[in-house]
Design a protein around this motif. Structure first.
Motif, mmCIF file in Angstrom:
data_model
loop_
_atom_site.group_PDB
_atom_site.id
_atom_site.type_symbol
_atom_site.label_atom_id
_atom_site.label_comp_id
_atom_site.label_asym_id
_atom_site.label_seq_id
_atom_site.Cartn_x
_atom_site.Cartn_y
_atom_site.Cartn_z
ATOM 1 N N UNK A 23 0.817 -1.317 0.132
ATOM 2 C CA UNK A 23 0.073 -0.017 -0.043
ATOM 3 C C UNK A 23 0.941 1.419 -0.008
ATOM 4 N N UNK A 24 0.493 2.258 -0.807
ATOM 5 C CA UNK A 24 1.450 3.466 -0.976
ATOM 6 C C UNK A 24 0.368 4.575 -1.071
ATOM 7 N N UNK A 25 0.631 5.461 0.198
ATOM 8 C CA UNK A 25 -0.087 7.037 0.352
ATOM 9 C C UNK A 25 0.868 7.970 -0.007
ATOM 10 N N UNK A 26 0.494 8.878 -0.948
ATOM 11 C CA UNK A 26 1.277 9.978 -1.257
ATOM 12 C C UNK A 26 0.715 11.126 -0.635
ATOM 13 N N UNK A 27 1.606 12.316 -0.723
ATOM 14 C CA UNK A 27 1.287 13.633 0.111
ATOM 15 C C UNK A 27 1.195 13.460 1.605
ATOM 16 N N UNK A 30 2.680 15.942 6.137
ATOM 17 C CA UNK A 30 2.533 16.299 7.455
ATOM 18 C C UNK A 30 2.031 15.149 8.659
ATOM 19 N N UNK A 31 2.352 13.819 8.079
ATOM 20 C CA UNK A 31 1.997 12.977 8.882
ATOM 21 C C UNK A 31 2.897 12.630 10.055
ATOM 22 N N UNK A 32 2.713 12.412 11.183
ATOM 23 C CA UNK A 32 3.473 12.169 12.242
ATOM 24 C C UNK A 32 3.598 10.336 12.323
ATOM 25 N N UNK A 33 4.499 10.007 13.045
ATOM 26 C CA UNK A 33 4.916 8.555 13.174
ATOM 27 C C UNK A 33 3.662 7.842 13.424
ATOM 28 N N UNK A 34 3.143 8.369 14.649
ATOM 29 C CA UNK A 34 1.951 7.680 15.173
ATOM 30 C C UNK A 34 0.837 7.484 14.096
ATOM 31 N N UNK A 35 0.683 8.431 13.376
ATOM 32 C CA UNK A 35 -0.498 8.204 12.311
ATOM 33 C C UNK A 35 -0.187 7.127 11.127
ATOM 34 N N UNK A 36 1.149 7.309 10.649
ATOM 35 C CA UNK A 36 1.820 6.244 9.593
ATOM 36 C C UNK A 36 1.692 4.846 10.398
ATOM 37 N N UNK A 39 -2.146 3.463 10.460
ATOM 38 C CA UNK A 39 -2.489 3.326 8.970
ATOM 39 C C UNK A 39 -1.870 1.869 8.634
ATOM 40 N N UNK A 40 -0.648 1.687 8.844
ATOM 41 C CA UNK A 40 -0.040 0.525 8.461
ATOM 42 C C UNK A 40 -0.477 -0.539 8.974
ATOM 43 N N UNK A 41 -0.866 -0.473 10.378
ATOM 44 C CA UNK A 41 -1.433 -1.523 11.185
ATOM 45 C C UNK A 41 -2.822 -1.887 10.566
ATOM 46 N N UNK A 42 -3.549 -0.844 10.155
ATOM 47 C CA UNK A 42 -4.884 -0.892 9.630
ATOM 48 C C UNK A 42 -4.824 -1.619 8.046
ATOM 49 N N UNK A 43 -3.946 -1.463 7.268
ATOM 50 C CA UNK A 43 -4.041 -2.017 6.153
ATOM 51 C C UNK A 43 -3.645 -3.529 6.209
ATOM 52 N N UNK A 44 -2.564 -3.588 7.443
ATOM 53 C CA UNK A 44 -2.297 -4.989 7.645
ATOM 54 C C UNK A 44 -1.615 -5.783 6.557
ATOM 55 N N UNK A 45 -1.024 -5.111 5.815
ATOM 56 C CA UNK A 45 -0.057 -5.620 4.682
ATOM 57 C C UNK A 45 1.437 -5.770 5.231
ATOM 58 N N UNK A 66 6.531 1.257 6.859
ATOM 59 C CA UNK A 66 6.292 0.753 8.033
ATOM 60 C C UNK A 66 5.547 -0.580 7.920
ATOM 61 N N UNK A 67 6.008 -1.369 8.711
ATOM 62 C CA UNK A 67 5.204 -2.916 8.795
ATOM 63 C C UNK A 67 3.866 -2.466 9.549
ATOM 64 N N UNK A 68 3.055 -3.411 9.888
ATOM 65 C CA UNK A 68 2.084 -3.272 10.844
ATOM 66 C C UNK A 68 2.485 -3.051 12.350
ATOM 67 N N UNK A 69 3.814 -3.113 12.581
ATOM 68 C CA UNK A 69 4.153 -2.787 14.187
ATOM 69 C C UNK A 69 5.422 -2.117 14.189
ATOM 70 N N UNK A 70 6.179 -1.649 12.956
ATOM 71 C CA UNK A 70 7.412 -0.916 13.168
ATOM 72 C C UNK A 70 7.674 -0.287 11.884
ATOM 73 N N UNK A 71 8.701 0.593 11.953
ATOM 74 C CA UNK A 71 9.349 1.231 10.670
ATOM 75 C C UNK A 71 10.583 0.573 10.187
ATOM 76 N N UNK A 72 10.761 0.461 9.055
ATOM 77 C CA UNK A 72 11.894 -0.233 8.590
ATOM 78 C C UNK A 72 12.800 0.942 7.770
ATOM 79 N N UNK A 73 14.118 0.921 8.048
ATOM 80 C CA UNK A 73 14.890 1.806 7.312
ATOM 81 C C UNK A 73 15.038 1.695 5.752
ATOM 82 N N UNK A 74 14.928 0.404 5.346
ATOM 83 C CA UNK A 74 14.957 0.156 3.926
ATOM 84 C C UNK A 74 14.072 -1.121 3.648
#
Length: 278
Positions: A23-27, A30-36, A39-45, A66-74
């Motif tokens: 899943x890819x969201x553009x724009x 102004x998203x903070x880490x918690x919002x991203x 959303x990643x937890x919700x898409x569950x991909x 982002x995975x459903x539980x954490x951010x990845x650097x790459x």
């Protein structure tokens, strides 16, 4: 509330629903880490990415993964899928290559016809595993230690350790026991036998993720495997790897070394294009 571009794409397959979804969201400037993360937890991909303006002047865009539980650097399939969406939305690179900014730094991406390929990032950790780790890897895969032809650290961000087996049939029959190495991401690779398996692919790959689950097609793992296998003379400078077979997928990763750079390429198919309301 506002509507932002939302795409769901299938990476490493020209046929929709046979690769690895993203899943890819553009724009998302102004998203903070918690919002991203929410959303990643919700898409569950396995991964959801967020595109924004670059912070580095050399980059064309910035991506957060982002995975459903954490951010990845790459990660590999999010890199190709995000670039595909950025281009589809009218993105124009400053130079001949697309430059993506992510947590691991700047990543080069090139267009080869309809296919995209990213330059494999440098390994953060390499070298043979310890005897203790080799024994644990064998237990985790349910095989004898002597079945492991080689085992290496091949970490380019997600923490990969890799195992080389002797045949595709051995690899496809593996039963992973996550309890042995519960937090360790583990990649396994084996050669195809042209007489038995066919000649269109040279290697089969499986990716067992830390904390459980198997990934359908994994760009970061294939990048690090290519650096190891080509560097050690175990693979040619151009080859195709299959992944996702046991999951009903038909992923194809196109590997090519050009000078000092190893390119990891694949097709991307758009499955959903619309908006997400936030």
């Amino acid at each position: 509330m506002r509507a932002l571009p939302f795409h769901q794409v299938d990476v490493f397959s020209a046929t929709p629903f046979k690769g690895n979804p993203l899943a890819v969201i553009a724009g998302a400037d102004d998203f903070d880490d918690a919002k991203m993360q929410a959303i990643a937890n919700w898409t569950n991909l396995s991964e959801t990415t967020f595109l924004s303006r670059p912070q580095d002047a050399a980059a064309d865009y910035r991506v957060r993964i982002f995975t459903p539980t954490r951010e990845l650097p790459f990660a590999g399939h999010p890199t190709l899928g995000s670039c595909h969406v950025w281009l589809a939305l009218g993105g124009q690179p400053k130079g001949r290559e697309v430059i993506q900014e992510c947590g691991a730094g700047l990543v080069r991406i090139k267009r080869d016809g309809a296919r995209l390929a990213f330059a494999a990032p440098p390994l953060r950790r390499s070298g043979e595993v310890s005897a203790e780790m080799k024994a644990q890897l064998a237990r985790a895969l349910g095989i004898a230690e002597q079945d492991i032809r080689a085992a290496q650290w091949v970490d380019n961000g997600p923490g990969w350790v890799a195992v080389l087996l002797g045949s595709r049939s051995e690899l496809l029959s593996l039963k992973h026991d996550v309890s042995v190495l519960p937090d360790q991401s583990l990649g396994v690779v084996a050669p195809w036998d042209p007489a038995r398996d066919g000649g269109e692919v040279q290697f089969e790959v499986r990716a067992f993720m830390g904390r459980g689950g198997e990934d359908p097609v994994t760009g970061s793992l294939n990048a690090s495997l290519a650096q190891w296998l080509i560097g050690a003379g175990r693979a040619p400078v151009r080859y195709v790897a299959a992944q996702g077979t046991v999951l009903g997928r038909a992923g194809r990763v196109h590997v090519a070394q050009d000078g000092e750079t190893i390119w990891i390429g694949g097709d991307v198919a758009t499955c959903i294009a619309g908006t997400i309301t936030l």
